[in-house]
Design a protein around this motif. Structure first.
Motif, PDB file in Angstrom:
ATOM      1  N   ILE A 161       0.955  -1.332  -0.140  1.00  0.00           N
ATOM      2  CA  ILE A 161       0.171   0.041  -0.043  1.00  0.00           C
ATOM      3  C   ILE A 161       0.925   1.157  -0.077  1.00  0.00           C
ATOM      4  O   ILE A 161       0.580   2.109  -0.653  1.00  0.00           O
ATOM      5  CB  ILE A 161      -0.907  -0.140   1.200  1.00  0.00           C
ATOM      6  N   LEU A 162       1.986   1.305   0.700  1.00  0.00           N
ATOM      7  CA  LEU A 162       2.859   2.461   0.765  1.00  0.00           C
ATOM      8  C   LEU A 162       3.606   2.602  -0.548  1.00  0.00           C
ATOM      9  O   LEU A 162       3.617   3.726  -1.160  1.00  0.00           O
ATOM     10  CB  LEU A 162       4.093   2.206   1.885  1.00  0.00           C
ATOM     11  N   VAL A 163       3.731   1.543  -1.350  1.00  0.00           N
ATOM     12  CA  VAL A 163       4.422   1.518  -2.552  1.00  0.00           C
ATOM     13  C   VAL A 163       3.330   2.019  -3.544  1.00  0.00           C
ATOM     14  O   VAL A 163       3.362   2.967  -4.547  1.00  0.00           O
ATOM     15  CB  VAL A 163       4.896   0.312  -3.009  1.00  0.00           C
ATOM     16  N   ALA A 164       2.180   1.863  -3.343  1.00  0.00           N
ATOM     17  CA  ALA A 164       0.923   2.234  -4.301  1.00  0.00           C
ATOM     18  C   ALA A 164       0.811   3.761  -4.068  1.00  0.00           C
ATOM     19  O   ALA A 164       0.518   4.593  -4.965  1.00  0.00           O
ATOM     20  CB  ALA A 164      -0.252   1.401  -3.885  1.00  0.00           C
ATOM     21  N   LEU A 165       0.729   4.117  -2.798  1.00  0.00           N
ATOM     22  CA  LEU A 165       0.571   5.617  -2.494  1.00  0.00           C
ATOM     23  C   LEU A 165       1.789   6.397  -3.101  1.00  0.00           C
ATOM     24  O   LEU A 165       1.345   7.441  -3.652  1.00  0.00           O
ATOM     25  CB  LEU A 165       0.466   5.668  -1.005  1.00  0.00           C
ATOM     26  N   ASN A 166       2.833   5.917  -3.257  1.00  0.00           N
ATOM     27  CA  ASN A 166       4.082   6.413  -3.771  1.00  0.00           C
ATOM     28  C   ASN A 166       3.918   6.627  -5.236  1.00  0.00           C
ATOM     29  O   ASN A 166       4.138   7.712  -5.865  1.00  0.00           O
ATOM     30  CB  ASN A 166       5.437   5.984  -3.169  1.00  0.00           C
ATOM     31  N   SER A 167       3.562   5.536  -5.650  1.00  0.00           N
ATOM     32  CA  SER A 167       3.294   5.718  -7.386  1.00  0.00           C
ATOM     33  C   SER A 167       2.306   6.494  -7.607  1.00  0.00           C
ATOM     34  O   SER A 167       2.528   6.983  -8.836  1.00  0.00           O
ATOM     35  CB  SER A 167       2.929   4.198  -7.739  1.00  0.00           C
ATOM     36  N   ALA A 168       1.101   6.475  -7.023  1.00  0.00           N
ATOM     37  CA  ALA A 168       0.059   7.317  -7.323  1.00  0.00           C
ATOM     38  C   ALA A 168       0.455   8.851  -7.198  1.00  0.00           C
ATOM     39  O   ALA A 168      -0.009   9.597  -8.157  1.00  0.00           O
ATOM     40  CB  ALA A 168      -1.109   7.132  -6.217  1.00  0.00           C
ATOM     41  N   GLU A 169       1.217   9.234  -6.205  1.00  0.00           N
ATOM     42  CA  GLU A 169       1.691  10.680  -6.126  1.00  0.00           C
ATOM     43  C   GLU A 169       2.618  10.885  -7.115  1.00  0.00           C
ATOM     44  O   GLU A 169       2.479  11.956  -7.802  1.00  0.00           O
ATOM     45  CB  GLU A 169       2.618  10.781  -4.859  1.00  0.00           C
ATOM     46  N   ASN A 170       3.777   9.991  -7.592  1.00  0.00           N
ATOM     47  CA  ASN A 170       4.488  10.068  -8.875  1.00  0.00           C
ATOM     48  C   ASN A 170       3.616  10.437  -9.969  1.00  0.00           C
ATOM     49  O   ASN A 170       4.074  11.156 -10.953  1.00  0.00           O
ATOM     50  CB  ASN A 170       5.440   9.197  -8.974  1.00  0.00           C
ATOM     51  N   LEU A 171       2.730   9.569 -10.335  1.00  0.00           N
ATOM     52  CA  LEU A 171       1.668   9.445 -11.368  1.00  0.00           C
ATOM     53  C   LEU A 171       1.093  10.871 -11.477  1.00  0.00           C
ATOM     54  O   LEU A 171       1.005  11.535 -12.569  1.00  0.00           O
ATOM     55  CB  LEU A 171       0.803   8.440 -11.423  1.00  0.00           C
TER      56      LEU A 171
END
Length: 217
Positions: A161-171
Motif C-alpha cells: 500500500i505504501l508503494v502504491a501511494l508513492n506511485s500514485a503521487e508520482n503519477l
C-alpha cells in the motif's frame, strides 16, 4: 465495431437473458460467440481455458437447482447454469481485439465520460504490473533478512500500500508536469469514431437476440 458499442451490447444481452429464461437462446449465443472467437483466431488453449474456468460455477448452479431443489426442473437448471457461459463468452468477445486504452478513449469520446475517470482507470490498470513487481521485490527483500512474507501476510500488503501511494503521487505529478488539467478541454490524439455500421450491427444483433428470447424456450 466501436469498443463502447461492443461493451454495451454485451451488457444489454447479459441483462436480457437474466430477466428472461430461454435455454435455446443461451445455447445459440454460446455457439455464435465461440464461432466469433474462432474467427478472431483465438488460441485453442485460451478457448479451452475459457470454457473450463466457468465449469465449476455452472456445475454448482446446476446441481443446486436440479439435485437439491424441492421440485427439480432440468430445463430451468440448464438455462440458469448456461447463463454463466453466456456472461463469460460475451465479455471475452468484448475484450478480444479491444484494449483498455481503446475502451477508455471510446467512453470518453463517444459517451462523454469525464477525462478524470478515463485516465484514472488507465492509471489503475497500468499500475497493476508495477505493483506485482513491487510485491516480489518486497518478498525478496524480506527473505534476504530472514523474514518470510506469506501471501496473506498483513506486513506484505501494508508495504505494498505504501508503494502504491508513492506511485500514485508520482503519477499525479507526472500528469501535472505534462500539462494535464482536470477542467481543461482536451484535444483528441487518437479518434474513436462511431460509424453507421456500428449502429446497424448492434440493432441487428439485439433484434435477433430478442426474437430468440421471445420465441424459443
Amino acid at each position: 465495431m466501436n469498443p463502447s458499442f461492443k461493451f454495451f451490447l454485451a451488457l444489454i444481452i447479459s441483462i436480457e437473458i437474466s430477466l428472461k429464461s430461454s435455454l435455446l437462446t443461451n445455447l445459440l449465443i454460446i455457439f455464435f460467440t465461440i464461432i466469433y472467437l474462432i474467427y478472431k483466431h483465438i488460441k485453442v488453449k485460451n478457448l479451452l481455458l475459457t470454457l473450463l474456468m466457468p465449469l465449476i460455477a455452472a456445475f454448482t448452479v446446476f446441481a443446486t437447482l436440479y439435485w437439491f431443489a424441492p421440485q427439480p426442473n432440468l430445463q430451468n437448471a440448464l438455462s440458469l447454469s448456461s447463463r454463466i457461459y453466456v456472461y463469460t463468452l460475451t465479455i471475452y468477445c468484448v475484450s478480444i481485439g479491444t484494449t483498455a486504452t481503446e475502451l477508455a478513449r471510446s467512453f470518453e469520446q463517444n459517451f462523454h465520460l469525464p477525462s478524470k475517470f478515463a485516465y484514472g482507470v488507465l492509471a489503475a490498470l497500468n499500475i497493476v504490473p508495477r505493483m506485482k513487481e513491487a510485491v516480489k521485490q518486497i518478498r525478496t527483500a524480506g527473505m534476504m533478512r530472514g523474514v518470510y512474507l506469506s501471501f496473506w501476510s498483513p506486513v506484505l500488503y501494508f508495504k505494498a500500500i505504501l508503494v502504491a501511494l508513492n506511485s500514485a503521487e508520482n503519477l499525479a505529478q507526472g500528469m501535472a508536469s505534462h500539462g494535464y488539467r482536470e477542467s481543461a478541454k482536451r484535444s483528441i490524439i487518437v479518434p474513436v469514431p462511431v460509424q453507421k455500421s456500428d449502429w446497424l450491427k448492434s440493432i441487428v444483433i439485439l433484434f435477433l437476440v430478442n426474437l430468440a428470447l421471445f420465441t424459443l424456450k
